[in-house]
Design a protein around this motif. Structure first.
Motif, PDB file in Angstrom:
ATOM      1  N   THR A  38      21.751  -8.521 -16.475  1.00  0.00           N
ATOM      2  CA  THR A  38      22.774  -9.196 -15.674  1.00  0.00           C
ATOM      3  C   THR A  38      24.096  -9.214 -16.433  1.00  0.00           C
ATOM      4  OG1 THR A  38      21.133 -10.578 -14.592  1.00  0.00           O
ATOM      5  CG2 THR A  38      23.385 -11.366 -14.541  1.00  0.00           C
ATOM      6  N   ARG A  70      12.531  -5.440 -12.670  1.00  0.00           N
ATOM      7  CA  ARG A  70      13.406  -6.601 -12.825  1.00  0.00           C
ATOM      8  C   ARG A  70      13.200  -7.173 -14.216  1.00  0.00           C
ATOM      9  NH1 ARG A  70      10.382 -11.382 -12.215  1.00  0.00           N
ATOM     10  NH2 ARG A  70       8.315 -10.983 -11.374  1.00  0.00           N
ATOM     11  N   ASP A 104      18.445  -2.316   2.908  1.00  0.00           N
ATOM     12  CA  ASP A 104      17.275  -2.938   2.278  1.00  0.00           C
ATOM     13  C   ASP A 104      16.034  -2.666   3.114  1.00  0.00           C
ATOM     14  OD1 ASP A 104      19.421  -4.886   0.946  1.00  0.00           O
ATOM     15  OD2 ASP A 104      17.485  -5.173  -0.049  1.00  0.00           O
ATOM     16  N   ARG A 148      17.503 -10.855  -2.914  1.00  0.00           N
ATOM     17  CA  ARG A 148      16.345 -10.070  -2.479  1.00  0.00           C
ATOM     18  C   ARG A 148      15.035 -10.807  -2.671  1.00  0.00           C
ATOM     19  NH1 ARG A 148      20.455  -5.935  -4.083  1.00  0.00           N
ATOM     20  NH2 ARG A 148      20.837  -5.094  -2.018  1.00  0.00           N
ATOM     21  N   LEU A 183      12.921  -4.259   4.209  1.00  0.00           N
ATOM     22  CA  LEU A 183      12.411  -5.635   4.217  1.00  0.00           C
ATOM     23  C   LEU A 183      10.899  -5.660   4.119  1.00  0.00           C
ATOM     24  CD1 LEU A 183      14.570  -7.229   7.065  1.00  0.00           C
ATOM     25  CD2 LEU A 183      14.951  -7.337   4.602  1.00  0.00           C
ATOM     26  N   LYS A 188      25.660  -5.834 -16.235  1.00  0.00           N
ATOM     27  CA  LYS A 188      26.265  -5.587 -14.931  1.00  0.00           C
ATOM     28  C   LYS A 188      27.560  -6.384 -14.792  1.00  0.00           C
ATOM     29  CE  LYS A 188      25.045  -5.420 -10.030  1.00  0.00           C
ATOM     30  NZ  LYS A 188      25.212  -6.675  -9.302  1.00  0.00           N
ATOM     31  N   LEU A 189      27.540  -7.650 -15.218  1.00  0.00           N
ATOM     32  CA  LEU A 189      28.749  -8.478 -15.118  1.00  0.00           C
ATOM     33  C   LEU A 189      29.890  -7.852 -15.912  1.00  0.00           C
ATOM     34  CD1 LEU A 189      27.217 -12.056 -15.491  1.00  0.00           C
ATOM     35  CD2 LEU A 189      28.600 -11.268 -13.559  1.00  0.00           C
ATOM     36  N   ASP A 233       9.130  -3.834 -10.133  1.00  0.00           N
ATOM     37  CA  ASP A 233       9.430  -4.632  -8.948  1.00  0.00           C
ATOM     38  C   ASP A 233       8.657  -4.076  -7.750  1.00  0.00           C
ATOM     39  OD1 ASP A 233      10.513  -6.415  -7.242  1.00  0.00           O
ATOM     40  OD2 ASP A 233      12.611  -5.928  -7.693  1.00  0.00           O
ATOM     41  N   GLU A 293      26.319 -12.774  -9.182  1.00  0.00           N
ATOM     42  CA  GLU A 293      27.666 -12.208  -9.191  1.00  0.00           C
ATOM     43  C   GLU A 293      28.302 -12.152  -7.792  1.00  0.00           C
ATOM     44  OE1 GLU A 293      27.890  -8.378 -11.011  1.00  0.00           O
ATOM     45  OE2 GLU A 293      30.035  -8.184 -10.630  1.00  0.00           O
ATOM     46  N   PRO A 307      27.271  -8.667  11.598  1.00  0.00           N
ATOM     47  CA  PRO A 307      26.690  -7.698  10.650  1.00  0.00           C
ATOM     48  C   PRO A 307      26.373  -8.303   9.279  1.00  0.00           C
ATOM     49  CG  PRO A 307      28.584  -6.752  11.777  1.00  0.00           C
ATOM     50  CD  PRO A 307      28.548  -8.203  12.168  1.00  0.00           C
ATOM     51  N   SER A 320      16.996  -3.103   6.943  1.00  0.00           N
ATOM     52  CA  SER A 320      18.110  -3.962   7.347  1.00  0.00           C
ATOM     53  C   SER A 320      19.390  -3.474   6.694  1.00  0.00           C
ATOM     54  CB  SER A 320      17.824  -5.406   6.922  1.00  0.00           C
ATOM     55  OG  SER A 320      18.877  -6.250   7.346  1.00  0.00           O
ATOM     56  N   SER A 321      20.428  -3.373   7.499  1.00  0.00           N
ATOM     57  CA  SER A 321      21.745  -3.039   6.962  1.00  0.00           C
ATOM     58  C   SER A 321      22.780  -3.656   7.888  1.00  0.00           C
ATOM     59  CB  SER A 321      21.944  -1.525   6.907  1.00  0.00           C
ATOM     60  OG  SER A 321      22.126  -1.031   8.223  1.00  0.00           O
ATOM     61  N   ARG A 322      24.038  -3.500   7.543  1.00  0.00           N
ATOM     62  CA  ARG A 322      25.089  -4.084   8.386  1.00  0.00           C
ATOM     63  C   ARG A 322      25.123  -3.443   9.769  1.00  0.00           C
ATOM     64  NH1 ARG A 322      28.588  -7.365   5.860  1.00  0.00           N
ATOM     65  NH2 ARG A 322      30.050  -7.072   7.557  1.00  0.00           N
ATOM     66  N   ARG A 354      19.577   0.015  -1.509  1.00  0.00           N
ATOM     67  CA  ARG A 354      20.138  -1.265  -1.095  1.00  0.00           C
ATOM     68  C   ARG A 354      21.603  -1.447  -1.495  1.00  0.00           C
ATOM     69  NH1 ARG A 354      15.752  -4.522  -4.748  1.00  0.00           N
ATOM     70  NH2 ARG A 354      16.586  -4.043  -6.778  1.00  0.00           N
ATOM     71  N   GLU A 355      21.982  -0.871  -2.646  1.00  0.00           N
ATOM     72  CA  GLU A 355      23.380  -1.001  -3.056  1.00  0.00           C
ATOM     73  C   GLU A 355      24.258  -0.077  -2.209  1.00  0.00           C
ATOM     74  OE1 GLU A 355      24.525  -3.229  -5.163  1.00  0.00           O
ATOM     75  OE2 GLU A 355      22.530  -3.942  -5.717  1.00  0.00           O
ATOM     76  N   GLY A 377      22.887  -8.635   8.286  1.00  0.00           N
ATOM     77  CA  GLY A 377      22.095  -7.441   7.984  1.00  0.00           C
ATOM     78  C   GLY A 377      22.127  -7.104   6.512  1.00  0.00           C
ATOM     79  N   ARG A 425      37.639  -3.851 -13.891  1.00  0.00           N
ATOM     80  CA  ARG A 425      36.497  -3.416 -13.111  1.00  0.00           C
ATOM     81  C   ARG A 425      36.334  -1.899 -13.171  1.00  0.00           C
ATOM     82  NH1 ARG A 425      33.922  -6.102  -8.618  1.00  0.00           N
ATOM     83  NH2 ARG A 425      34.909  -8.049  -9.201  1.00  0.00           N
ATOM     84  N   LEU A 440      30.292  -3.550 -14.556  1.00  0.00           N
ATOM     85  CA  LEU A 440      30.668  -3.308 -13.169  1.00  0.00           C
ATOM     86  C   LEU A 440      31.624  -4.380 -12.654  1.00  0.00           C
ATOM     87  CD1 LEU A 440      27.314  -2.051 -11.597  1.00  0.00           C
ATOM     88  CD2 LEU A 440      29.208  -0.729 -12.544  1.00  0.00           C
ATOM     89  N   GLY A 441      31.437  -5.620 -13.083  1.00  0.00           N
ATOM     90  CA  GLY A 441      32.292  -6.700 -12.606  1.00  0.00           C
ATOM     91  C   GLY A 441      33.572  -6.850 -13.418  1.00  0.00           C
TER      92      GLY A 441
END
Lengths: 288, 491
Positions: A134, A112, A79, B415, A81, A137-138, A246, B456, B407, A92-94, A34-35, B410, B490, A141-142
């Motif tokens: 979380t 999770r 993802d 989730r 679904l 990750k914040l 999950d 986020e 898009p 599902s994707s863009r 999904r990522e 999508g 980042r 990665l953020g």
């Protein structure tokens, strides 16, 4: 509709290892992540200790390189679904909504974190309350500063690792609060994360109430054996209350509580592992 | 200074529906809201029930509006594109005291004109609702009871009122109000408004707002309540709304299978000062767990994902005693709608306020029209509004077509509740400025991980839309979610 021998859901360590094992046996494998990139939870684990002495991303890199060199068909940003009993799945994707057909499926969607709001913890719902993952990750990665004066509720590995990382970042870790009479997690984390940074630990204690309007200003701690309560000021609360596999995707597929024979669980989605090496080893064996 | 015909104070359910009804008239309508968004006060936390009208005395305004509003609720929700589930309710008794209450409600409901009411024996009740305790002795079935998402309804009324010309001003707390020859002068945080009529829908502050110009007669003495929310994994466990009528004095338990598949358990009732406003109390949450185990013994309480607290605005008549305003008697049970020379106040509207919000909006709009000398109709008024498309609710073919057009639909952001980037962006375009604002418009962050994974990206989308760094974005208008940037930046 595209057809695959195996659909693997989740591109973390477990999903990649399972995909590689199946592809080695000549199966046509679709790996859906999904990522935007493969790696799963490893991507946010910047500390070392994976597979000996690697960081999470370095460990992931090894697997990603092997996946990229293999015949595994990888879809990132995708993802799943739903999985249907007729062995199709809706992705599902863009680029669109797509149904794929498969013979077997491995669910490697990880776990999770239990949220603090699922407990009967009283109080307000202020800013500054995060699950440990979380927060990781914040920060990692953020690149965000999540706050100072940190109380950590629960003493699993993620909580202890975050205590060390916060201490290293110059933050004050007020305390780790643990219900049991000893810390949870791996002994090495207790030594390297808690003892080495002299993180205060409150054993046989719990958080009864979250205080503060706007930003968190403290927690009400309760000592379980005596019932004594006191206010512990803090500016941030991390919760490490345990990980839950999950498996939302396979809920509808259960027959009398059992999974269909064509669907298997793998990695932390099966049960929560301590070591990534064991995840990879088992995943290779899980592949049909 | 800005001029308007009607100033509505407060953008909760009542304020938004009053504004919507007022925009059907050919007048200028301005809504002054103290907070950053709509639906941030008492409207945001309640039991989400559309009542039938069998709980109140015949011949009262409350009963009249409730019965009518319930009948018309399907149409209202179709107009506003809001999800509504008429799931019916079972009021369950476990002994003689409660049985007597049920019989009284049956008679009262029939007198009030509530259709379809029926008393069921324990066997029938458990056939309809197999999870109900074996100890149930009698149940009152009301097929007309339903549930709606109060956020969705409030936001729909807001968007429709705005589309019909109402001017919503946020972060405008009314601090002073004075009467002038032509109406009122209202001073807010940073502006002044002149209005001919004021509609006071200020929720918990409605009494205080009224007293900016009037002498105290009615005041609000709130009580607090706690609720639990169970994950949509329990969907189907409870099919009807269950009202547990306790044998002892007390609040009992209400269970609501919500429109998004979750289960709501609550409310308790406790004095306001047992916890800070909007904070839950441990005793309340534990009481709910115990009641759930008693009423629906198999309910998997481990699927709890959230708890929250609400405030109930109980109105009381007050009188002066040695310089203090003290309350008299019991809480006023009817809706308190006062019209005092152009100042229309809705004070302490509680259950069934959600059911009656649209009807009350029309009621006060009619009052305002009388004060304004019956202005003409707004020729461009359109009562319909389209909600944000929920990809999750579409058929496979429609969802595929939507992604082809855009898009963003999508890409899944939340989730747990299957909420797409397209929906989040649309919520922000429609006025969400906080994480809560996005959550109330899309459901993102309402699932089992409680925003752990989607917080986020949503924070970053809000920041980008507002042209501020993510550490300026708040959860609900209070403090920022993250404090700033780490030096390493980042990865």
């Amino acid at each position: 509709m595209e057809e695959f021998d195996l659909l693997v859901i989740g591109g973390g360590a477990a999903g990649m290892a399972a995909s590689l094992a199946a592809a080695r046996r000549g199966q046509r494998v679709l790996l859906a992540e999904r990522e935007a990139r493969l790696g799963g939870i490893l991507n946010q684990c910047l500390h070392s200790g994976f597979g000996g002495g690697l960081t999470g991303p370095a460990y992931a890199r090894q697997l990603i390189d092997r996946v990229n060199a293999s015949a595994v068909c990888v879809r990132t940003g995708t993802d799943v679904l739903r999985i249907f009993p007729d062995r199709t799945a809706l992705l599902s994707s863009r680029t669109g909504l797509e149904r794929v057909e498969f013979q077997k499926c491995i669910l490697a969607s990880g776990c999770r974190e239990r949220s603090v709001w699922s407990l009967p913890v009283a109080g307000s719902r202020p800013a500054g309350v995060f699950t440990a993952g979380t927060a990781q990750k914040l920060m990692n990665l953020g690149g965000y500063d999540i706050g100072d004066g940190v109380v950590i509720m629960g003493s699993g590995d993620v909580g202890q690792i975050m205590a060390r990382q916060l201490a290293q970042a110059g933050k004050r870790v007020v305390a780790i609060i643990e219900q049991r009479d000893q810390l949870g997690g791996l002994p090495r984390n207790r030594r390297d994360c808690v003892e080495a940074y002299r993180i205060p630990v409150l054993l046989q204690c719990t958080v009864d109430e979250i205080l503060g309007a706007g930003r968190i200003r403290g927690v009400m701690v309760r000592h379980l054996p005596t019932g004594r309560r006191w206010e512990l000021p803090c500016g941030t609360l991390l919760t490490a209350l345990g990980l839950i596999p999950d498996r939302a995707l396979c809920r509808e597929l259960l027959e009398d509580g059992a999974l269909p024979e064509w669907l298997r669980l793998c990695g932390n989605c099966d049960y929560v592992h301590d070591m990534v090496d064991s995840v990879v080893r088992e995943a290779a064996q899980t592949a049909f | 200074m800005e001029y308007t015909d009607v100033a509505v104070i407060g953008a909760g359910l009542l304020g938004c529906f009053a504004a919507r009804a007022l925009t059907a008239l050919d007048i200028r309508v301005t809504v002054l809201e103290a907070r950053e968004d709509v639906c941030t006060g008492i409207s945001r936390a309640n039991t989400a029930i559309v009542y039938t009208g069998c709980d109140t005395k015949p011949g009262t305004l409350k009963t009249e509006l409730c019965v009518r509003a319930n009948r018309d609720f399907g149409r209202l929700c179709r107009e506003l594109d809001v999800r509504f589930s008429r799931c019916g309710s079972l009021m369950a008794a476990f002994g003689p005291r409660a049985e007597a209450v049920l019989r009284k409600k049956l008679d009262q409901g029939r007198e009030n004109g509530v259709p379809g009411l029926e008393l069921l024996g324990p066997g029938e009740a458990r056939t309809m609702e197999p999870g109900l305790s074996r100890d149930v002795t009698l149940a009152l079935y009301a097929p007309g009871t339903g549930t709606v998402d109060p956020w969705e309804l409030c936001i729909a009324a807001y968007e429709n009122a705005r589309a019909n010309g109402a001017d919503f001003r946020f972060s405008q707390e009314v601090r002073r109000m004075a009467r002038t020859e032509s109406g009122f002068l209202l001073e807010t945080t940073d502006n002044t408004y002149a209005a001919r009529v004021v509609v006071n829908c200020a929720g918990l502050r409605a009494d205080a707002v009224r007293e900016l110009t009037e002498r105290p007669t009615v005041r609000i003495f709130p009580t607090a309540a706690d609720y639990l929310v169970l994950d949509d994994t329990v969907s189907g466990f409870v099919k009807h709304i269950i009202f547990h009528e306790p044998e002892e004095k007390g609040k009992g338990l209400t269970l609501v299978p919500t429109v998004d598949g979750a289960l709501l358990a609550g409310p308790t009732e406790r004095p306001r000062d047992t916890a800070p406003d909007w904070a839950t109390a441990r005793e309340g949450l534990e009481e709910l767990q115990a009641l759930c185990a008693q009423v629906v013994p198999g309910l998997p309480l481990e699927e709890t994902i959230r708890s929250f607290a609400s405030l109930r605005p109980n109105p009381y008549a007050v009188r002066e005693e040695q310089g203090q305003w003290v309350r008299e008697g019991r809480s006023i049970s009817s809706f308190t709608v006062l019209e005092e020379n152009g100042l229309i106040s809705l004070i302490g509207v509680k259950t069934p306020g959600l059911t009656c919000a649209a009807a009350l909006g029309e009621y006060v709009s009619d009052m305002a029209a009388r004060v304004l000398g019956q202005p003409g109709r707004n020729p461009r008024f359109d009562p319909s509004r389209r909600g944000i498309v929920r990809a999750h609710d579409l058929s496979e073919a429609d969802r595929a077509a939507l992604i082809r057009r855009c898009p963003d639909y999508g890409q899944i952001v939340c989730r747990c509740r299957d909420v797409t980037l397209g929906e989040i962006k649309e919520a922000i375009r429609r006025g969400a400025v906080t994480l809560e604002g996005v959550k109330r418009r899309t459901g993102a962050g309402m699932g089992r991980c409680q925003g752990g994974r989607c917080m986020e990206p949503i924070l970053e989308l809000l920041a980008e839309a507002q042209g501020v760094p993510p550490w300026r974005v708040t959860g609900d208008g209070g403090a920022a979610m993250v404090r700033g940037e780490l030096r390493h930046g980042r990865v």
